[in-house]
Design a protein around this motif. Structure first.
Motif, PDB file in Angstrom:
ATOM      1  N   ASP A 104      39.122  45.295  31.226  1.00  0.00           N
ATOM      2  CA  ASP A 104      38.711  44.711  32.507  1.00  0.00           C
ATOM      3  C   ASP A 104      39.567  43.501  32.858  1.00  0.00           C
ATOM      4  N   LYS A 105      39.856  42.709  31.856  1.00  0.00           N
ATOM      5  CA  LYS A 105      40.684  41.538  32.118  1.00  0.00           C
ATOM      6  C   LYS A 105      42.104  41.938  32.509  1.00  0.00           C
ATOM      7  N   PHE A 106      42.606  43.019  31.883  1.00  0.00           N
ATOM      8  CA  PHE A 106      43.984  43.430  32.148  1.00  0.00           C
ATOM      9  C   PHE A 106      44.127  44.039  33.549  1.00  0.00           C
ATOM     10  N   PHE A 107      43.146  44.856  33.920  1.00  0.00           N
ATOM     11  CA  PHE A 107      43.289  45.610  35.176  1.00  0.00           C
ATOM     12  C   PHE A 107      42.757  44.869  36.400  1.00  0.00           C
ATOM     13  N   SER A 108      41.866  43.922  36.211  1.00  0.00           N
ATOM     14  CA  SER A 108      41.239  43.299  37.372  1.00  0.00           C
ATOM     15  C   SER A 108      42.155  42.314  38.068  1.00  0.00           C
ATOM     16  N   ALA A 109      42.608  41.281  37.422  1.00  0.00           N
ATOM     17  CA  ALA A 109      43.366  40.219  38.083  1.00  0.00           C
ATOM     18  C   ALA A 109      44.734  40.691  38.571  1.00  0.00           C
ATOM     19  N   PRO A 110      45.574  41.290  37.722  1.00  0.00           N
ATOM     20  CA  PRO A 110      46.895  41.717  38.237  1.00  0.00           C
ATOM     21  C   PRO A 110      46.784  42.788  39.320  1.00  0.00           C
ATOM     22  N   ARG A 111      45.803  43.652  39.170  1.00  0.00           N
ATOM     23  CA  ARG A 111      45.677  44.721  40.174  1.00  0.00           C
ATOM     24  C   ARG A 111      45.291  44.142  41.519  1.00  0.00           C
ATOM     25  N   ASP A 112      44.347  43.233  41.528  1.00  0.00           N
ATOM     26  CA  ASP A 112      43.949  42.635  42.801  1.00  0.00           C
ATOM     27  C   ASP A 112      45.097  41.871  43.432  1.00  0.00           C
ATOM     28  N   GLU A 113      45.844  41.169  42.589  1.00  0.00           N
ATOM     29  CA  GLU A 113      46.974  40.410  43.132  1.00  0.00           C
ATOM     30  C   GLU A 113      48.046  41.338  43.685  1.00  0.00           C
ATOM     31  N   ALA A 114      48.268  42.450  42.964  1.00  0.00           N
ATOM     32  CA  ALA A 114      49.277  43.406  43.437  1.00  0.00           C
ATOM     33  C   ALA A 114      48.853  44.046  44.763  1.00  0.00           C
ATOM     34  N   TRP A 115      47.578  44.396  44.854  1.00  0.00           N
ATOM     35  CA  TRP A 115      47.095  44.988  46.120  1.00  0.00           C
ATOM     36  C   TRP A 115      47.187  43.991  47.263  1.00  0.00           C
ATOM     37  N   ARG A 116      46.873  42.726  46.997  1.00  0.00           N
ATOM     38  CA  ARG A 116      46.969  41.727  48.056  1.00  0.00           C
ATOM     39  C   ARG A 116      48.415  41.507  48.490  1.00  0.00           C
ATOM     40  N   ALA A 117      49.334  41.513  47.527  1.00  0.00           N
ATOM     41  CA  ALA A 117      50.756  41.353  47.884  1.00  0.00           C
ATOM     42  C   ALA A 117      51.261  42.549  48.701  1.00  0.00           C
ATOM     43  N   ARG A 132      34.001  46.890  18.421  1.00  0.00           N
ATOM     44  CA  ARG A 132      35.393  47.162  18.820  1.00  0.00           C
ATOM     45  C   ARG A 132      35.459  47.800  20.206  1.00  0.00           C
ATOM     46  N   ARG A 133      34.499  48.691  20.505  1.00  0.00           N
ATOM     47  CA  ARG A 133      34.482  49.347  21.822  1.00  0.00           C
ATOM     48  C   ARG A 133      34.258  48.310  22.916  1.00  0.00           C
ATOM     49  N   ASN A 134      33.351  47.400  22.709  1.00  0.00           N
ATOM     50  CA  ASN A 134      33.073  46.370  23.711  1.00  0.00           C
ATOM     51  C   ASN A 134      34.258  45.448  23.891  1.00  0.00           C
ATOM     52  N   ALA A 135      34.942  45.158  22.803  1.00  0.00           N
ATOM     53  CA  ALA A 135      36.113  44.281  22.901  1.00  0.00           C
ATOM     54  C   ALA A 135      37.222  44.961  23.709  1.00  0.00           C
ATOM     55  N   ARG A 136      37.401  46.230  23.465  1.00  0.00           N
ATOM     56  CA  ARG A 136      38.425  46.950  24.241  1.00  0.00           C
ATOM     57  C   ARG A 136      38.062  47.007  25.725  1.00  0.00           C
ATOM     58  N   ALA A 137      36.777  47.177  26.022  1.00  0.00           N
ATOM     59  CA  ALA A 137      36.359  47.242  27.417  1.00  0.00           C
ATOM     60  C   ALA A 137      36.611  45.923  28.128  1.00  0.00           C
ATOM     61  N   ARG A 138      36.284  44.808  27.434  1.00  0.00           N
ATOM     62  CA  ARG A 138      36.515  43.502  28.048  1.00  0.00           C
ATOM     63  C   ARG A 138      38.001  43.253  28.253  1.00  0.00           C
ATOM     64  N   ALA A 139      38.787  43.659  27.282  1.00  0.00           N
ATOM     65  CA  ALA A 139      40.240  43.454  27.418  1.00  0.00           C
ATOM     66  C   ALA A 139      40.804  44.297  28.565  1.00  0.00           C
TER      67      ALA A 139
END
Length: 425
Positions: free
Chosen positions: A25-38, A16-23
């Protein structure tokens, strides 16, 4: 079992801990990078003009530095180029100078004043050289000035007023009007000195100390003047006995006064110029006080002498007027002549060395004007008793010597037999 290397099986909690970590990373990586680029693209679009302006400023500054360095390395060539350009564009140079002066008039004037204050002799030499090159300028300027009738009339009227003022001051026994002409540089220097004098803490403390010294010196001269003069005379006697040359008594007197002040109040943080200025001021105050005392003494003695010798002074004044008529001169008022004769009678027993002739004449006029009816024709003849009664009547009786007298129904004071009347008293 000791030394067992069997790997541990992952538990459900680890999964469960690993699943939360992957989720996460997926949640914070893509939208955050896109927001910073915008956000960066929006900020970059706003900062682009500023960067362009700054880039142009940097380029201009670099070009200016290169040009400055080249001009410094080729100074002679730059001066020659500028000279040729000024000769070819003289009108533009004059227009530029006039526009620059109109825009910076006050700054140019202040800079010129400062330079004249720093180098006054240079500008005096320039003025002398200009006058030597233009010898007839002053004469021509005065001639043109007097050609204007209004100006010339004002100049003549000013001269007449100055002569009238000088004559009036001389008649009143006052000193002539002293006019000290100062240049603009002197006035600016005086203004700077005044500002420093009234704003500097050191100047204020020095002025306070000077005022204390001046007051103490004036008090010493006024209160202990007789003692100080006695010491001065004693020192002068000793110097004469020893064969030493004499010194100025007045200087010796004020030296004694300064020593007395220093002995009483201690040392003062004053310069010799301050001490000399205080001595000069106190000397003037003391001379004015002695002159006023002598004038009051003369007035008092003159009043007393005239009151006691009205008849005799009247006869002598009449004889003086007859002598004036015989000499072909006009007569003068009897009372005025009598007061002048009285002054000559009492001059020997009075000390009038501080009083000039105009001040003595002013005192005579003041005493004569106090009693205008003293030498009227009814009082010129008659016995000595009538003259004395007229003199007493012309002077008011002091309030302390008056006594209340009964008044009758007619509004008059009854005259008692065997007693003197108010006038006779």
């Amino acid at each position: 079992m000791e030394g067992d290397q069997t790997p541990r099986r992952a538990s459900n909690s680890d999964a469960r801990r690993n699943a939360r970590a992957r989720a996460a990373d997926k949640f914070f990586s893509a939208p955050r990078d896109e927001a910073w680029r915008a956000r960066y693209r929006a900020k970059d679009s706003k900062l682009a003009p500023r960067r362009l302006v700054q880039q142009k400023l940097d380029q201009k500054k670099a070009a200016s530095e290169r040009a400055r360095a080249w001009n410094k390395a080729h100074a002679e060539q730059v001066r020659e180029t500028q000279r040729r350009w000024r000769e070819a564009n003289a009108d533009r140079v004059r227009a530029y100078g006039r526009a620059s002066y109109a825009h910076r008039r006050e700054q140019v004037a202040e800079r010129g004043k400062a330079d004249r204050d720093r180098n006054p002799e240079k500008y005096r030499q320039r003025h002398r050289e200009w006058l030597s090159r233009n010898p007839g300028y002053s004469t021509e300027y005065g001639r043109k000035y007097r050609q204007d009738p209004d100006r010339y009339a004002r100049m003549l009227e000013s001269n007449r007023n100055a002569k009238r003022l000088a004559k009036r001051l001389a008649t009143l026994g006052l000193p002539p009007r002293r006019i000290t002409r100062s240049t603009a540089a002197d006035r600016r220097a005086n203004e700077r000195a005044a500002v420093e004098f009234f704003t500097s803490d050191e100047s204020r403390e020095r002025q306070v100390e000077y005022n204390v010294f001046h007051t103490a010196l004036a008090a010493a001269v006024a209160d202990d003047g007789a003692k100080l003069w006695a010491e001065v005379r004693e020192k002068e006697r000793r110097r004469s006995v020893q064969g030493l040359p004499p010194v100025d008594p007045d200087e010796q007197f004020f030296a004694q006064a300064v020593d007395a002040v220093l002995e009483q109040h201690g040392d003062f943080a004053l310069t010799s110029t301050d001490v000399r200025r205080a001595i000069t001021s106190v000397r003037e105050v003391e001379a004015r006080r002695l002159r006023d005392d002598q004038q009051r003494t003369l007035q008092r003695e003159l009043v007393a002498y005239v009151r006691s010798n009205v008849s005799r002074l009247s006869r002598e004044a009449q004889m003086e007027n007859r002598a004036l008529v015989i000499a072909g001169k006009s007569e003068q008022p009897i009372g005025l002549v009598a007061h002048r004769i009285a002054v000559e009678k009492i001059r020997e027993r009075l000390s009038l060395d501080r009083l000039p002739a105009p001040v003595i004449e002013k005192t005579i006029l003041a005493v004569h004007e106090r009693h205008p009816a003293l030498f009227d024709p009814p009082h010129k003849v008659g016995s000595e008793e009538q003259g004395s009664a007229a003199v007493r009547a012309s002077f008011p009786t002091p309030p302390t010597s008056r006594r209340a007298s009964p008044i009758n129904a007619a509004g008059r004071v009854p005259r008692q037999s065997g007693a003197q009347s108010e006038v006779e008293r």
